[in-house]
Design an enzyme around this catalytic site. Sequence first.
Site, PDB file in Angstrom:
ATOM      1  N   ASP A  13       0.822  -1.223   0.000  1.00  0.00           N
ATOM      2  CA  ASP A  13       0.000   0.000   0.000  1.00  0.00           C
ATOM      3  C   ASP A  13       0.854   1.271   0.000  1.00  0.00           C
ATOM      4  O   ASP A  13       0.706   2.126  -0.864  1.00  0.00           O
ATOM      5  CB  ASP A  13      -0.922   0.040   1.235  1.00  0.00           C
ATOM      6  N   ARG A  92      -2.003   4.163  16.727  1.00  0.00           N
ATOM      7  CA  ARG A  92      -2.287   5.179  15.696  1.00  0.00           C
ATOM      8  C   ARG A  92      -2.071   6.619  16.153  1.00  0.00           C
ATOM      9  O   ARG A  92      -1.473   7.408  15.413  1.00  0.00           O
ATOM     10  CB  ARG A  92      -3.691   4.990  15.119  1.00  0.00           C
ATOM     11  N   ASP A 121      -8.543   3.039  11.095  1.00  0.00           N
ATOM     12  CA  ASP A 121      -7.235   3.681  11.207  1.00  0.00           C
ATOM     13  C   ASP A 121      -7.202   5.060  10.558  1.00  0.00           C
ATOM     14  O   ASP A 121      -6.581   5.981  11.062  1.00  0.00           O
ATOM     15  CB  ASP A 121      -6.143   2.760  10.655  1.00  0.00           C
ATOM     16  N   SER A 173      -4.724  -9.574   6.200  1.00  0.00           N
ATOM     17  CA  SER A 173      -4.194  -8.261   6.547  1.00  0.00           C
ATOM     18  C   SER A 173      -3.789  -8.315   8.015  1.00  0.00           C
ATOM     19  O   SER A 173      -4.601  -8.609   8.888  1.00  0.00           O
ATOM     20  CB  SER A 173      -5.278  -7.206   6.318  1.00  0.00           C
TER      21      SER A 173
HETATM   22  N1  ARG Z   1      -9.869  -3.952  13.911  1.00  0.00           N
HETATM   23  C1  ARG Z   1      -8.692  -3.421  14.525  1.00  0.00           C
HETATM   24  C2  ARG Z   1      -8.865  -1.967  14.819  1.00  0.00           C
HETATM   25  O1  ARG Z   1      -9.650  -1.313  14.203  1.00  0.00           O
HETATM   26  C3  ARG Z   1      -7.449  -3.672  13.723  1.00  0.00           C
HETATM   27  C4  ARG Z   1      -7.355  -2.936  12.418  1.00  0.00           C
HETATM   28  C5  ARG Z   1      -6.176  -3.339  11.549  1.00  0.00           C
HETATM   29  N2  ARG Z   1      -6.260  -4.732  11.248  1.00  0.00           N
HETATM   30  C6  ARG Z   1      -5.535  -5.370  10.350  1.00  0.00           C
HETATM   31  N3  ARG Z   1      -5.727  -6.659  10.282  1.00  0.00           N
HETATM   32  N4  ARG Z   1      -4.680  -4.781   9.565  1.00  0.00           N
HETATM   33  O2  ARG Z   1      -8.185  -1.466  15.680  1.00  0.00           O
END
Ligand code: ARG
Length: 390
Positions: A13, A92, A121, A173
Site C-alpha cells: 500500500d 495510531r 485507522d 491483513s
Molecule cells: N480492527 C482493529 C482496529 O480497528 C485492527 C485494524 C487493523 N487490522 C488489520 N488486520 N490490519 O483497531
Amino acid sequence: MKKVVLAYSGGLDTSCCVKWLQDKGFEVVCFSANLGSEFSPAEIKRKAKASGIKKIYVQDLQQEFAEDYILPALKANAVYEAKYVLSTALGRPLIAKYLVDIAHKENAEYVAHGCTGKGNDQVRIDTTVKILDPKLKIIAPLREWELTSRESEIAYAKKNKIEISTTKEKIYSIDQNIWGISIEGGMMEDLANAPDEKAYVLTKGIDKTPSKPDYVEIEFEKGIPIKLNNKKMSFLSMIEALNKIAGKHGIGRTDLVEDRTVGIKSREIYEAPAAWVLLQAHRELESAVLDKDTLHFKEIVGLRYSQLAYQGLWFSRLRKSLEAFVDMTQEKVSGSVKLKLYKANIVVAQRKSKHSLYRKELATYGEEDQFNREDAKGFIEIFSLPYRER
Ligand code: ARG
C-alpha cells in the site's frame, strides 16, 4: 514543490502511495515507526531509496508506546467489546503525533497515510492530526485513487517497478505491535468459518502447548507493573517476556465481530498474550485493594475509555480527564499477583497486597467469624423498603 510526510511501512500500500504522490507532484518525505513488529530499518531505508525517497525518518518508538499509550490503557483496563485490547488502536495516535511533528520540522503542508477508506485507522490518524494541527492537510491515497483492489495495486506496482514482498500479509491483513496482533481478511471474512490455525503468529494452538504450566508473578506499584518473577524490568521488557511465555501456552487469542467507527461490523482475530496476562493480573489486584464504589465506577470509566481509544480520540479532553481519574484510583494498587499459565488458561494462584481490603475474619464461614449477622437483618429491612413499597 509541495511537500508531504508519508507514514510509510515499505509494504504494498504505502509503496504504491509513494509513487502516486510523486506523480501528483509531491516531494515525499517518509516516516517509519517501529512499535514492535518485524521491523528492519535497513530494509525500509533500502526500499524507500529504491522508490526515489531522499529523506526518511526511521524511529524505534516501542518504549514511548509502552509507557505513554499502553500503560494508561492497562491502568484503565481498556478492552473494546470485551475481546480487543486495542493494540492497533493505541498505536495510531502515536504515529499521527510523529507525522505532525515531522511535518512541522520539514515545513510540510501535507501529511499522508496508507489507510483504507473503510477502516478505523483513517479515522484515528486523521482525527489525531486534526486535533494536534487543524491546519495540516491530509492525503489518504487509498481513499482517492482508482486502485480499489489488491489485484489492481499489484498490477500498478508491477507497471511502476515497485518491489512486492511475498508474506502472510498477502492472504491476511496483519497489523502487529508489542501489545498484540490483528489479523483479518481471507476465509475469516465468512462468519461461518473458524479461524485459520495458520494465521496465528504469537500463540500456539492448545494441542501444541506444554503439558506443564508456567507461573508468573507480577508486582505492581501504583498500577504500574515493575517486576516479573521478582526481577525488576521496564514495562516494555515485561511485555516482551510475557508475550513469549503466555504465547507458548496458547493464551490471548480472541475472535471478535466488532463495531467499527465507520459503522461496519467486521470480523477480526486477535493475539495478545502479554496483554491478557497483565490485564488479568491488574484486575485481580484491583479487586482486592479498591473499594466497591471506586471499582464499580472505574468499570464504567474503562468501558468509555476503551471506546475513546478505539475511535482515535486519544488526545481528546475526555480521554485525558478519564486518565486523571484512573491515575487517582491507582494510588493503592501496589502488590503482586501470581498466575498459572496452562492450556490457554490463566488461573490465579496468589494475590498479595498490604493495601488489601479483604478481611478474612469478615468473609469466613469458620469459627473466627466477626461479622455481625444481627446487623444484616435490619440492613435488609431498610435496603428492601422501596421495593416493598412498590
Ligand atoms: N480492527 C482493529 C482496529 O480497528 C485492527 C485494524 C487493523 N487490522 C488489520 N488486520 N490490519 O483497531
